[in-house]
Design a protein around this motif. Structure first.
Motif, short mmCIF file in Angstrom:
data_model
loop_
_atom_site.label_atom_id
_atom_site.label_comp_id
_atom_site.label_asym_id
_atom_site.label_seq_id
_atom_site.Cartn_x
_atom_site.Cartn_y
_atom_site.Cartn_z
N SER A 146 -18.98 12.95 -43.99
CA SER A 146 -19.91 11.87 -44.33
C SER A 146 -19.92 11.64 -45.84
O SER A 146 -20.08 10.50 -46.31
CB SER A 146 -21.33 12.20 -43.83
N ALA A 203 -27.31 8.18 -45.09
CA ALA A 203 -26.79 8.90 -43.93
C ALA A 203 -26.33 10.30 -44.32
O ALA A 203 -26.62 11.29 -43.64
CB ALA A 203 -25.64 8.12 -43.29
N ARG A 206 -29.37 12.60 -44.98
CA ARG A 206 -30.02 13.00 -43.74
C ARG A 206 -29.23 14.09 -43.03
O ARG A 206 -29.79 15.04 -42.47
CB ARG A 206 -30.17 11.79 -42.81
N ILE A 221 -21.79 9.96 -39.03
CA ILE A 221 -22.32 8.88 -39.87
C ILE A 221 -22.95 7.79 -39.02
O ILE A 221 -24.04 7.29 -39.33
CB ILE A 221 -21.17 8.27 -40.72
N ALA A 224 -26.28 8.89 -37.68
CA ALA A 224 -27.26 8.96 -38.77
C ALA A 224 -27.76 7.57 -39.15
O ALA A 224 -28.96 7.36 -39.35
CB ALA A 224 -26.65 9.66 -39.98
N LEU A 225 -26.83 6.62 -39.27
CA LEU A 225 -27.22 5.25 -39.63
C LEU A 225 -28.11 4.64 -38.56
O LEU A 225 -29.12 3.98 -38.86
CB LEU A 225 -25.97 4.39 -39.82
#
Length: 273
Positions: A146, A203, A206, A221, A224-225
């Motif tokens: 990421s 992202a 996190r 990713i 997360a987004l």
């Protein structure tokens, strides 16, 4: 790339890395806490603004040195092989490969640093030991992909713009740009790159701060987004935008300005010797 050029990139890169990381650390802490799941105040607010500084001090020089050595080597090889018409492509590819290699050092540093920033009551050493105990060595590389996915587009944007602005300014004034002019070009390039890639930075933050075993900790990713968007909408995807853009704009000026200043100084001293 000659041995002299390699040493120049190594030393100038190390100086640039230390300069930018130490001078702008508080802004980075604020950005991380704004992006954390618990929110800015619960993550520490303005308390312990230098939490996580130790790993940055240890890792900044080798990270930046590795980046610039890779960047300069790639530019040189592509220029010698393909010619000047591929200069923009060489800047993009060189910066991207530089990030892939630099992240081998940057990610473990970021993991410890960001956890310390979001948990100011813990020391960097205790976070490092806890991470190794609970997650093993791979835990230090959580978020590697990421981070690479975030850094590659950023450098892909920043470095060609930086090189282009320097070229145009140099052409306008009839001589190579001075380090302070390179710093201005770096600030503009950093501002543009930072703004565009903020959702990827959110992202990445996190993922690095997620508790082990949670879906976010898998390092996706995409997930997360989607999670951030579901929780806070578009505003959440651009959390920390102002400190990130401010930090990277100033950072671009310091990082690239110091790099060019040290590079020019070392070359001059070498020629005199």
């Amino acid at each position: 790339m000659t041995e002299t050029n390699f040493k120049v990139a190594l030393l100038a890169g190390a100086a640039a890395g230390i300069s930018v990381d130490l001078s702008l650390f508080p802004l980075d802490t604020i950005k991380t806490r704004l992006q954390s799941q618990q929110g800015f105040l619960k993550a520490g607010g303005f308390r312990g603004i230098y939490s996580g500084l130790l790993p940055v001090v240890v890792g900044s020089a080798p990270t930046a040195a590795l980046f610039f050595c890779t960047y300069e080597l790639t530019k040189t090889v592509m220029r010698n092989t393909l010619g000047e018409k591929w200069s923009t492509a060489s800047h993009m590819i060189g910066a991207s490969l530089g990030e892939v290699s630099a992240c081998l050092i940057r990610v473990p540093v970021e993991v410890v640093k960001q956890r310390a920033q979001a948990n100011p009551h813990l020391t960097s050493k205790s976070i490092l030991l806890t991470t190794l105990k609970q997650e093993g060595f791979p835990g230090l590389f959580r978020g590697y992909f990421s981070t690479v996915i975030r850094e590659m587009p950023f450098s892909f944007i920043q470095f060609p713009i930086w090189e282009y602005l320097k070229l145009r300014w140099s052409s306008y004034q009839g001589k190579i740009v001075d380090p302070w002019q390179s710093a201005v070009c770096g600030a503009v390039a950093g501002c543009i790159g930072a703004g565009v890639t903020t959702p990827l930075d959110v992202a990445k933050t996190r993922i690095m701060l997620a508790k082990m075993g949670t879906p976010l900790a898998t390092g996706s990713i995409n997930f997360a987004l989607k999670t951030v968007y579901a929780e806070k909408g578009v505003q959440g995807l651009f959390a920390g935008l102002v400190p990130r853009v401010t930090w990277i704009s100033i950072g671009g000026a310091v990082f690239l300005g110091v790099y060019d200043k040290v590079r020019v100084t070392i070359i001059a001293l070498t020629e005199e010797g």
